[in-house]
Design an enzyme around this catalytic site. Structure first.
Site, PDB file in Angstrom:
ATOM      1  N   GLU A   1       7.991 -46.619 147.636  1.00 49.61           N
ATOM      2  CA  GLU A   1       6.898 -46.109 148.469  1.00 49.61           C
ATOM      3  C   GLU A   1       7.240 -44.748 149.074  1.00 49.61           C
ATOM      4  O   GLU A   1       6.372 -43.896 149.200  1.00 49.61           O
ATOM      5  CB  GLU A   1       6.542 -47.115 149.574  1.00 49.61           C
ATOM      6  CG  GLU A   1       5.934 -48.415 149.057  1.00 49.61           C
ATOM      7  CD  GLU A   1       4.660 -48.204 148.234  1.00 49.61           C
ATOM      8  OE1 GLU A   1       3.962 -47.195 148.440  1.00 49.61           O
ATOM      9  OE2 GLU A   1       4.377 -49.052 147.369  1.00 49.61           O
TER      10      GLU A   1
ATOM     11  N   LEU B   1      11.618 -33.170 143.870  1.00 47.47           N
ATOM     12  CA  LEU B   1      10.501 -33.984 144.380  1.00 47.47           C
ATOM     13  C   LEU B   1       9.760 -33.277 145.513  1.00 47.47           C
ATOM     14  O   LEU B   1       8.625 -33.632 145.831  1.00 47.47           O
ATOM     15  CB  LEU B   1      11.031 -35.329 144.913  1.00 47.47           C
ATOM     16  CG  LEU B   1      10.935 -36.529 143.988  1.00 47.47           C
ATOM     17  CD1 LEU B   1      11.507 -37.758 144.677  1.00 47.47           C
ATOM     18  CD2 LEU B   1       9.502 -36.824 143.559  1.00 47.47           C
TER      19      LEU B   1
ATOM     20  N   TYR C   1       8.999 -31.813 149.505  1.00 45.08           N
ATOM     21  CA  TYR C   1       8.821 -32.478 150.810  1.00 45.08           C
ATOM     22  C   TYR C   1      10.142 -33.099 151.267  1.00 45.08           C
ATOM     23  O   TYR C   1      10.283 -34.308 151.367  1.00 45.08           O
ATOM     24  CB  TYR C   1       7.732 -33.562 150.726  1.00 45.08           C
ATOM     25  CG  TYR C   1       6.413 -33.052 150.228  1.00 45.08           C
ATOM     26  CD1 TYR C   1       5.548 -32.386 151.090  1.00 45.08           C
ATOM     27  CD2 TYR C   1       6.041 -33.223 148.904  1.00 45.08           C
ATOM     28  CE1 TYR C   1       4.333 -31.893 150.627  1.00 45.08           C
ATOM     29  CE2 TYR C   1       4.822 -32.732 148.437  1.00 45.08           C
ATOM     30  CZ  TYR C   1       3.979 -32.072 149.307  1.00 45.08           C
ATOM     31  OH  TYR C   1       2.797 -31.600 148.853  1.00 45.08           O
TER      32      TYR C   1
ATOM     33  N   TYR D   1       0.320 -46.658 155.968  1.00 46.68           N
ATOM     34  CA  TYR D   1       0.157 -47.012 154.549  1.00 46.68           C
ATOM     35  C   TYR D   1       1.440 -47.650 153.988  1.00 46.68           C
ATOM     36  O   TYR D   1       1.416 -48.731 153.393  1.00 46.68           O
ATOM     37  CB  TYR D   1      -0.233 -45.761 153.715  1.00 46.68           C
ATOM     38  CG  TYR D   1       0.017 -46.005 152.260  1.00 46.68           C
ATOM     39  CD1 TYR D   1      -0.894 -46.743 151.504  1.00 46.68           C
ATOM     40  CD2 TYR D   1       1.207 -45.603 151.648  1.00 46.68           C
ATOM     41  CE1 TYR D   1      -0.646 -47.049 150.179  1.00 46.68           C
ATOM     42  CE2 TYR D   1       1.472 -45.911 150.334  1.00 46.68           C
ATOM     43  CZ  TYR D   1       0.535 -46.626 149.606  1.00 46.68           C
ATOM     44  OH  TYR D   1       0.799 -46.948 148.308  1.00 46.68           O
TER      45      TYR D   1
ATOM     46  N   ASP E   1      -4.810 -45.558 151.176  1.00 44.36           N
ATOM     47  CA  ASP E   1      -4.307 -44.246 150.753  1.00 44.36           C
ATOM     48  C   ASP E   1      -5.442 -43.506 150.050  1.00 44.36           C
ATOM     49  O   ASP E   1      -6.596 -43.952 150.090  1.00 44.36           O
ATOM     50  CB  ASP E   1      -3.081 -44.399 149.838  1.00 44.36           C
ATOM     51  CG  ASP E   1      -3.435 -44.983 148.476  1.00 44.36           C
ATOM     52  OD1 ASP E   1      -4.560 -45.533 148.326  1.00 44.36           O
ATOM     53  OD2 ASP E   1      -2.619 -44.882 147.549  1.00 44.36           O
TER      54      ASP E   1
ATOM     55  N   CYS F   1     -21.899 -50.823 142.647  1.00 42.93           N
ATOM     56  CA  CYS F   1     -21.342 -49.565 143.165  1.00 42.93           C
ATOM     57  C   CYS F   1     -22.464 -48.583 143.482  1.00 42.93           C
ATOM     58  O   CYS F   1     -23.295 -48.282 142.629  1.00 42.93           O
ATOM     59  CB  CYS F   1     -20.389 -48.960 142.130  1.00 42.93           C
ATOM     60  SG  CYS F   1     -19.815 -47.319 142.618  1.00 42.93           S
TER      61      CYS F   1
ATOM     62  N   THR G   1       1.684 -27.847 149.867  1.00 42.27           N
ATOM     63  CA  THR G   1       0.379 -28.327 150.340  1.00 42.27           C
ATOM     64  C   THR G   1      -0.391 -27.253 151.104  1.00 42.27           C
ATOM     65  O   THR G   1      -1.557 -27.012 150.835  1.00 42.27           O
ATOM     66  CB  THR G   1       0.566 -29.568 151.244  1.00 42.27           C
ATOM     67  OG1 THR G   1       1.515 -30.403 150.624  1.00 42.27           O
ATOM     68  CG2 THR G   1      -0.725 -30.312 151.425  1.00 42.27           C
TER      69      THR G   1
HETATM   70  S1  SF4 Z   1     -18.434 -47.573 139.145  1.00 39.94           S
HETATM   71 FE1  SF4 Z   1     -17.492 -45.576 138.946  1.00 39.94          FE
HETATM   72  S2  SF4 Z   1     -17.637 -44.665 140.976  1.00 39.94           S
HETATM   73 FE2  SF4 Z   1     -18.055 -46.850 141.198  1.00 39.94          FE
HETATM   74  S3  SF4 Z   1     -16.070 -47.723 141.753  1.00 39.94           S
HETATM   75 FE3  SF4 Z   1     -16.295 -47.890 139.544  1.00 39.94          FE
HETATM   76  S4  SF4 Z   1     -15.310 -46.034 138.697  1.00 39.94           S
HETATM   77 FE4  SF4 Z   1     -15.671 -45.699 140.898  1.00 39.94          FE
END
Ligand code: SF4
Length: 360
Positions: A42, A85, A87, A125, A143, A213, A308
């Site tokens: 991690e 690496l 950082y 996290y 994250d 979604c 960054t």
């Molecule tokens: S449908 Fe597409 S936008 Fe929605 S969670 Fe899955 S990969 Fe992501």
């Protein structure tokens, strides 16, 4: 923002199903239960992609199979493995934590979320990841992958870099967590973010979450989410490295303080607000005091490195100095070329030394 219960249930159920049947992302730290190795993976993965971090994880576990062995290693040996690496404060914190666990906790890694969170270099996290992967504790990871998947799936446009946004996403992630298998759930959401709901061009057609979604097939929304309120300002710094050589040795010193690359070695550095050339440099200390002329300085090349919040533009020059001129140098040391490889350097210095065959 209120999200409906059915959409939440569907999310967790489909995600866990996908993890059991279709998630074939294989990484050596998966299924690992040793808290030391989980913590190590991690720490390496903070701000580093898994593919890039993998060889480092393997090198560290080979060199130091236990936290005690890492705690007993010299700073320089650990920094050398970490080299590349970036950082470097992560590496510093990692060593401090290894020594703390080994010396103060008798080598026993903490086993509660709060105690893990109290370790140097461990944020919410990393603490959630270690707590769930090593001990099965019910803490959801949040994250970049998690922000992306949740913001797109639920259509949440609260900025993720605000206190309100962080709390909203953390609360939601913990509600969605499958507490019967928090390690599996955390692994699943990170993997789906890394391999399916990718930042650009997500693989919506292969996604088990697509039916509910919000962003599915809406390209504009996919591009917009997750929302960030601030744009990162990138400033440029101008580094001029003077490689002072005497016989077969180079003068180098160790960076200290809170600036970038602290703890790493580099040749003599002149930082300026703009790019300088040879005629400007010889007017500055210590070159002017040493009466080094423009023609004595050899231009060795230039390199640019993106961090960054910074772009580091480095220009390199070399110059041979006499035994008498060596008195101008304090603080650093003269290192024979054959010995240079024993120390750790910023990536840009490694590139230059390799290009100029200084390591061989
Ligand atoms: S449908 Fe597409 S936008 Fe929605 S969670 Fe899955 S990969 Fe992501």
């Amino acid at each position: 923002m209120e999200v409906n219960k059915a959409q939440k249930q569907y999310f967790t159920q489909k995600l866990m199903q996908w993890h059991a049947q279709d998630n074939d992302r294989s990484l050596p730290w998966k299924e690992e239960t040793d808290p030391y190795k989980i913590w190590l993976s991690e720490v390496i993965l903070q701000q580093t992609r898994a593919e890039q971090g993998l060889p480092y994880y393997l090198s560290f576990t080979e060199a130091y199979p236990t936290i005690q062995e890492m705690a007993e290693a010299s700073d320089e040996d650990v920094y050398r493995i970490w080299q590349g690496l970036g950082y470097y404060n992560r590496c510093r914190n990692m060593l401090a934590t290894a020594r703390y666990v080994s010396n103060e906790l008798k080598g026993v890694f903490p086993n509660t979320y709060d105690d893990i969170l109290a370790l140097k270099g461990v944020g919410p996290y990393t603490a959630a990841a270690i707590a769930s992967f090593a001990y099965g504790l019910p803490h959801a990871v949040v994250d970049g992958n998690v922000y992306r998947v949740l913001s797109r799936y639920f259509g949440i446009d609260t900025a993720i870099d605000t206190t309100v946004g962080k709390k909203e996403f953390t609360d939601l992630a913990n509600e969605l967590l499958d507490t019967r298998d928090s390690a599996g759930y955390n692994q699943a959401i990170m993997d789906i973010g890394a391999t399916v709901c990718k930042p650009a061009a997500p693989l919506c057609n292969d996604c088990p979450l697509q039916k509910k979604c919000v962003a599915y097939t809406n390209e504009e929304l996919i591009k917009l989410l997750p929302v960030k309120s601030k744009k990162v300002k990138v400033a440029t710094r101008y580094f001029h490295y003077i490689i002072f050589m005497h016989n077969n040795s180079i003068w180098i010193h160790q960076r200290t303080g809170k600036d970038i690359w602290s703890g790493l070695y580099e040749p003599y550095l002149i930082e300026h607000t703009s790019e300088l050339d040879r005629k400007d440099l010889v007017k500055l200390k210590p070159l002017n005091e040493m009466v080094i002329s423009k023609n004595d300085l050899e231009f060795e090349g230039e390199l640019s490195q993106r961090l960054t919040h910074r772009i580091i533009k480095s220009r390199f020059f070399s110059v041979k100095v006499s035994a008498e001129q060596k008195r101008y140098f304090t603080g650093g040391k003269w290192v024979k070329k054959a010995e240079l490889q024993k120390l750790a350097y910023p990536k840009t210095i490694v590139s230059l030394f390799e290009k100029k065959s200084y390591f061989y």
